[in-house]
Design an enzyme around this catalytic site. Sequence first.
Site, PDB file in Angstrom:
ATOM      1  CD  GLU A  81      24.170  -7.972 -21.980  1.00 33.31           C
ATOM      2  OE1 GLU A  81      24.492  -6.860 -22.351  1.00 33.31           O
ATOM      3  OE2 GLU A  81      23.422  -8.537 -22.859  1.00 33.31           O
TER       4      GLU A  81
HETATM    5  C1  TNX Z   1      25.766  -7.324 -25.973  1.00 31.54           C
HETATM    6  S1  TNX Z   1      27.633  -9.243 -25.776  1.00 31.54           S
HETATM    7  C2  TNX Z   1      25.038  -8.677 -25.870  1.00 31.54           C
HETATM    8  C3  TNX Z   1      24.081  -8.968 -26.876  1.00 31.54           C
HETATM    9  C4  TNX Z   1      23.865  -7.932 -27.677  1.00 31.54           C
HETATM   10  C5  TNX Z   1      25.161  -7.086 -27.868  1.00 31.54           C
HETATM   11  C6  TNX Z   1      25.123  -6.041 -29.084  1.00 31.54           C
HETATM   12  C7  TNX Z   1      26.601 -10.315 -24.960  1.00 31.54           C
HETATM   13  C8  TNX Z   1      27.178 -11.234 -24.538  1.00 31.54           C
HETATM   14  N1  TNX Z   1      25.705  -9.581 -24.928  1.00 31.54           N
HETATM   15  O1  TNX Z   1      22.981  -9.385 -26.189  1.00 31.54           O
HETATM   16  O2  TNX Z   1      23.125  -8.079 -28.823  1.00 31.54           O
HETATM   17  O3  TNX Z   1      25.853  -6.682 -26.943  1.00 31.54           O
HETATM   18  O4  TNX Z   1      26.143  -5.365 -29.372  1.00 31.54           O
END
Ligand code: TNX
Length: 531
Positions: free
Chosen positions: A343
């Site tokens: 992300e």
């Molecule tokens: C996505 S999964 C994220 C996390 C959040 C999570 C909550 C991922 C690699 N990043 O930053 O905590 O969803 O479900």
Amino acid sequence: MRRSTSITRLLATAALALPLVLPAAPAVAAPAAPARQLSDVIPAPVETRPDTRDAFTLAPHTVIRTSPGSTTARRVGRQLAETLRPATGYPLPVLPAHSTPLPEIALLIGGVDARLGPEGYQLDVTRRGVTIRAHTAAGLFAGTQTLRQLLPAQIEAPDRQRAIWRVPGGRIIDYPRFAYRGAMLDLARHFHTVDEITAYLDLLSQYKINYLHLHLTDDQGWRIQIDSWPKLTTVGGGPGTGVDGVGPGFLTKADYRAVVAYAAARHITIVPEIDMPGHTNAAQSTYAELNCDGVAPAPRTDMAVGYSSLCIDDERTYRFVEDVIREVAEMTPGPYLHIGGDEAHATTDEEYRTFMARVLPLVAKYGKRASGWNEVTQVDPPTDVVAQYWGTGTTNADLAEAAARGTTVVMSPANKAYLDMKYDATTRLGLQWAGHIEVRDAYDWDPARRVNGVGENAILGVEAPLWSETLRSLDDIEYMAFPRLPAIAELGWSTAASHDWESFRTRLGEQAPRWRLQQVDFYPSPQVPWT
Ligand code: TNX
């Protein structure tokens, strides 16, 4: 929630001198619990050959014998004794193996089929005793976890029980499908203490999980001591950090090393994650020089993602990253160092590529293998970099392409393996962006058939992440992990051919009395016939 913490319990038992006098046999008045079967185990063993004419019953004078000269086998023997003593009240001395007429549990290194591999074991139960054989102490340990489940549930009681400690007769031959069977705990959104982490490790080890990935840093908090950047923890992990400002705290290096050692004693390897170049607001709000404009942003305690980024074109960023990687690598004996990479929406594709081209070699420089969330496959990383898939779909071109080139993948599809998703709309804790995950959803998928072009050979294993935006206590952790964690553990260990929801849910239901005795706050899913 447990009455005593794992570490205090460990110290207490370590201090116990072994009684040399055998106690009198307890007056046996066993309550009628259904007899255990050799196949009543999670994860399902590869092969069970029950012999219903035979069975072993643990007795006051049973001894545990281990391969002479093997300190690691002896350690597994001692751990087994510590597990079995409270409920049985038997002394269970741990002695070197030799022929003896006493009933015994023998833990022996060697003398078994090569196909058992480094973590497999063979368990034989006859009237005379239980013999577990393996190539390594890890295999013996796995065998003792199976033995534990073959005993009546009362074996998990913290105090002496009246029971017939019967183990069903026959042979189990067992070894894992995948080398990596992981769980992940997010310490950043809410910090979890050493006692909470070790309590979780105790539970993970019962289901043959062999990696615990710790998500140590994120926008809301920095949770691992770094000597060269000391404010990361005192400020970035200090008061007011965490989601809603209520999850402060951090692991000192001594804490981290204690967790590593506690895990290692249960044949679990810690995988530390430093998430970058995004998810870095805690570091950037602590050190102004980590920002392109030299201005520290305000600390953030909300749940937004994707807004932060380290400054890609600034050399100070790489001095910071190298310091952190060096210090984390130095206190991590395991092979993997996870660099996040998810992300990074505040970073352009070009910047992301530049960043990874600088940082992936730094992980190698300090002797570790990098792992990252599946976004790292966008930069065509070297094939020793492990990609962790967290998507919800069944296609991902970058991942499939990387797999075709030889990249190995840890499967954590968010709509199957994320332990922080709600079970259903009424679940008090958790998120639901990837949907609701009931027990059957967590169980009914195949890691090697989840993403097109990412088949059995590309799969290193599975991991069940537990993000902690909504979690605070150990009770919260347990409620989200149980009973889904054992489902993911079975996908990681058991053969694809043994996959069977009816069998799994029955075996899962039989775990409930064990969890009650261990004070595990599990979700009583309506899909499971709880005992
Ligand atoms: C996505 S999964 C994220 C996390 C959040 C999570 C909550 C991922 C690699 N990043 O930053 O905590 O969803 O479900």
